[in-house]
Design a protein around this motif. Sequence first.
Motif, PDB file in Angstrom:
ATOM      1  N   VAL A   1      -4.019 -40.516  18.499  1.00  0.00           N
ATOM      2  CA  VAL A   1      -4.972 -39.827  17.621  1.00  0.00           C
ATOM      3  C   VAL A   1      -6.119 -39.296  18.467  1.00  0.00           C
ATOM      4  N   ARG A   2      -6.528 -38.073  18.175  1.00  0.00           N
ATOM      5  CA  ARG A   2      -7.753 -37.548  18.759  1.00  0.00           C
ATOM      6  C   ARG A   2      -8.703 -37.172  17.631  1.00  0.00           C
ATOM      7  N   GLN A   3      -9.958 -37.619  17.752  1.00  0.00           N
ATOM      8  CA  GLN A   3     -10.992 -37.168  16.822  1.00  0.00           C
ATOM      9  C   GLN A   3     -12.270 -36.943  17.605  1.00  0.00           C
ATOM     10  N   ASP A   4     -12.767 -35.709  17.558  1.00  0.00           N
ATOM     11  CA  ASP A   4     -13.979 -35.348  18.277  1.00  0.00           C
ATOM     12  C   ASP A   4     -15.223 -35.710  17.462  1.00  0.00           C
ATOM     13  N   PHE A   5     -16.234 -36.222  18.152  1.00  0.00           N
ATOM     14  CA  PHE A   5     -17.553 -36.482  17.558  1.00  0.00           C
ATOM     15  C   PHE A   5     -18.556 -35.613  18.309  1.00  0.00           C
ATOM     16  N   LEU A   6     -18.436 -34.317  18.147  1.00  0.00           N
ATOM     17  CA  LEU A   6     -19.223 -33.387  18.938  1.00  0.00           C
ATOM     18  C   LEU A   6     -20.646 -33.212  18.414  1.00  0.00           C
TER      19      LEU A   6
ATOM     20  N   GLY B   1     -24.515 -44.286  11.297  1.00  0.00           N
ATOM     21  CA  GLY B   1     -23.385 -43.875  10.473  1.00  0.00           C
ATOM     22  C   GLY B   1     -22.230 -43.347  11.301  1.00  0.00           C
ATOM     23  N   ARG B   2     -22.543 -42.562  12.337  1.00  0.00           N
ATOM     24  CA  ARG B   2     -21.479 -42.037  13.184  1.00  0.00           C
ATOM     25  C   ARG B   2     -20.834 -43.150  14.015  1.00  0.00           C
ATOM     26  N   ALA B   3     -21.641 -44.129  14.435  1.00  0.00           N
ATOM     27  CA  ALA B   3     -21.068 -45.276  15.143  1.00  0.00           C
ATOM     28  C   ALA B   3     -20.143 -46.061  14.224  1.00  0.00           C
ATOM     29  N   ARG B   4     -20.539 -46.244  12.970  1.00  0.00           N
ATOM     30  CA  ARG B   4     -19.671 -46.933  12.012  1.00  0.00           C
ATOM     31  C   ARG B   4     -18.407 -46.136  11.766  1.00  0.00           C
ATOM     32  N   ASP B   5     -18.548 -44.800  11.698  1.00  0.00           N
ATOM     33  CA  ASP B   5     -17.360 -43.951  11.536  1.00  0.00           C
ATOM     34  C   ASP B   5     -16.389 -44.157  12.687  1.00  0.00           C
ATOM     35  N   CYS B   6     -16.914 -44.242  13.903  1.00  0.00           N
ATOM     36  CA  CYS B   6     -16.065 -44.427  15.072  1.00  0.00           C
ATOM     37  C   CYS B   6     -15.372 -45.787  15.031  1.00  0.00           C
ATOM     38  N   HIS B   7     -16.103 -46.824  14.664  1.00  0.00           N
ATOM     39  CA  HIS B   7     -15.500 -48.148  14.598  1.00  0.00           C
ATOM     40  C   HIS B   7     -14.469 -48.230  13.467  1.00  0.00           C
ATOM     41  N   ALA B   8     -14.721 -47.531  12.364  1.00  0.00           N
ATOM     42  CA  ALA B   8     -13.718 -47.483  11.296  1.00  0.00           C
ATOM     43  C   ALA B   8     -12.459 -46.766  11.770  1.00  0.00           C
ATOM     44  N   LEU B   9     -12.642 -45.709  12.539  1.00  0.00           N
ATOM     45  CA  LEU B   9     -11.504 -44.994  13.108  1.00  0.00           C
ATOM     46  C   LEU B   9     -10.720 -45.892  14.052  1.00  0.00           C
TER      47      LEU B   9
ATOM     48  N   VAL C   1     -22.654 -35.764  18.131  1.00  0.00           N
ATOM     49  CA  VAL C   1     -23.439 -36.871  18.670  1.00  0.00           C
ATOM     50  C   VAL C   1     -23.256 -36.948  20.184  1.00  0.00           C
ATOM     51  N   HIS C   2     -24.164 -37.661  20.845  1.00  0.00           N
ATOM     52  CA  HIS C   2     -24.223 -37.672  22.300  1.00  0.00           C
ATOM     53  C   HIS C   2     -23.270 -38.703  22.903  1.00  0.00           C
ATOM     54  N   HIS C   3     -23.047 -38.550  24.201  1.00  0.00           N
ATOM     55  CA  HIS C   3     -22.281 -39.521  24.962  1.00  0.00           C
ATOM     56  C   HIS C   3     -22.921 -40.906  24.818  1.00  0.00           C
ATOM     57  N   GLY C   4     -22.112 -41.900  24.475  1.00  0.00           N
ATOM     58  CA  GLY C   4     -22.617 -43.257  24.310  1.00  0.00           C
ATOM     59  C   GLY C   4     -23.023 -43.618  22.899  1.00  0.00           C
ATOM     60  N   PHE C   5     -22.801 -42.722  21.937  1.00  0.00           N
ATOM     61  CA  PHE C   5     -23.274 -42.946  20.572  1.00  0.00           C
ATOM     62  C   PHE C   5     -22.676 -44.189  19.925  1.00  0.00           C
ATOM     63  N   ALA C   6     -21.490 -44.620  20.369  1.00  0.00           N
ATOM     64  CA  ALA C   6     -20.822 -45.757  19.741  1.00  0.00           C
ATOM     65  C   ALA C   6     -21.067 -47.063  20.482  1.00  0.00           C
ATOM     66  N   ALA C   7     -21.911 -47.028  21.525  1.00  0.00           N
ATOM     67  CA  ALA C   7     -22.153 -48.242  22.312  1.00  0.00           C
ATOM     68  C   ALA C   7     -23.627 -48.303  22.712  1.00  0.00           C
ATOM     69  N   ALA C   8     -23.894 -48.593  23.988  1.00  0.00           N
ATOM     70  CA  ALA C   8     -25.251 -48.939  24.406  1.00  0.00           C
ATOM     71  C   ALA C   8     -26.240 -47.785  24.337  1.00  0.00           C
ATOM     72  N   ARG C   9     -25.758 -46.549  24.339  1.00  0.00           N
ATOM     73  CA  ARG C   9     -26.666 -45.419  24.459  1.00  0.00           C
ATOM     74  C   ARG C   9     -27.082 -44.839  23.110  1.00  0.00           C
TER      75      ARG C   9
ATOM     76  N   GLY D   1     -20.774 -54.069  17.714  1.00  0.00           N
ATOM     77  CA  GLY D   1     -19.509 -53.416  17.405  1.00  0.00           C
ATOM     78  C   GLY D   1     -18.338 -54.374  17.482  1.00  0.00           C
ATOM     79  N   VAL D   2     -18.343 -55.263  18.477  1.00  0.00           N
ATOM     80  CA  VAL D   2     -17.294 -56.274  18.611  1.00  0.00           C
ATOM     81  C   VAL D   2     -17.269 -57.174  17.381  1.00  0.00           C
ATOM     82  N   ASP D   3     -18.440 -57.660  16.980  1.00  0.00           N
ATOM     83  CA  ASP D   3     -18.523 -58.520  15.786  1.00  0.00           C
ATOM     84  C   ASP D   3     -18.043 -57.778  14.547  1.00  0.00           C
ATOM     85  N   HIS D   4     -18.423 -56.512  14.447  1.00  0.00           N
ATOM     86  CA  HIS D   4     -18.044 -55.711  13.285  1.00  0.00           C
ATOM     87  C   HIS D   4     -16.530 -55.553  13.200  1.00  0.00           C
ATOM     88  N   LEU D   5     -15.893 -55.225  14.317  1.00  0.00           N
ATOM     89  CA  LEU D   5     -14.448 -55.035  14.299  1.00  0.00           C
ATOM     90  C   LEU D   5     -13.720 -56.328  13.949  1.00  0.00           C
TER      91      LEU D   5
END
Length: 255
Positions: free
Chosen positions: A213-218, A238-246, A220-228, A67-71
């Motif tokens: 900004v608030r955007q819920d990702f309800l 796809g949801r992780a990419r959505d979060c990083h795009a946000l 997907v589970h806790h940790g979906f955008a990182a190690a979990r 995710g760091v590299d992607h951003l």
Amino acid sequence: MTQLPEQCCTLPPFTSDYIPTGTYFTIPVPENNQPDLRVYNTGPTDAKTVLVCVYDIFSLHQNTLQGVDHLAAASGYRVVLPDLFRGESWPVDNMPPKEGRAALTAWVQARGNWEKQVRPALVAVVNKVKEDGAVKIGAYGFCFGAKKLIQSQPDHLFDSIGLIHPSFFVPEDGAQVRVPALLVPSSGEDQTIMDAVWAGIQRQGGVVAEKSVRQDFLDVHHGFAAARSNWADERLAGRARDCHALMMKFFKDTL
């Protein structure tokens, strides 16, 4: 601090075969006689805008590094990730914790102590990137890392912050926010607390309320955008990419 979300203590992290593209450097941490800090670095070292990532309890996990590299690649920013646990992390094969959930919470509170461990490291990182020419500095934190960014507010280290599937939040945390914030709850967080935190951010008024900004990702589970997460799964990736795009849009709008 309150407890970790239930999913944080029950859902094992997934492995990743991603090969990071960044490099590491070390910096001294003079406050409290801390040992030198190892920092993952990607993107142009002379960038005027820098993002600081504060990881979750699994530290330098391949997902987080990806995710760091992607951003950095997508934004042109420099992105740095300090190894706050200094080579230690909660073992990925000890989840749920064999010692019980209380042992995990105690470990996080000791290894992630704000005054002794985290604050000196983040101050050193911010000073370093400023020396390198940074003018605007944002930060985003996953889980435990999001709480650290709440605790950073009195020090005015960052110009805006991303709070991604946070852990340890209490309703009063929103009142501590002094810069624009991105709040991204998942299905694993207590939504009553998330609502209270968001309301507190909005009560700040001015640029904080306007640009937060608030955007819920309800879904997907806790940790979906990182190690979990399992980024071999098309939906989760796809949801992780959505979060990083946000995150990228938010930081573009606030830095």
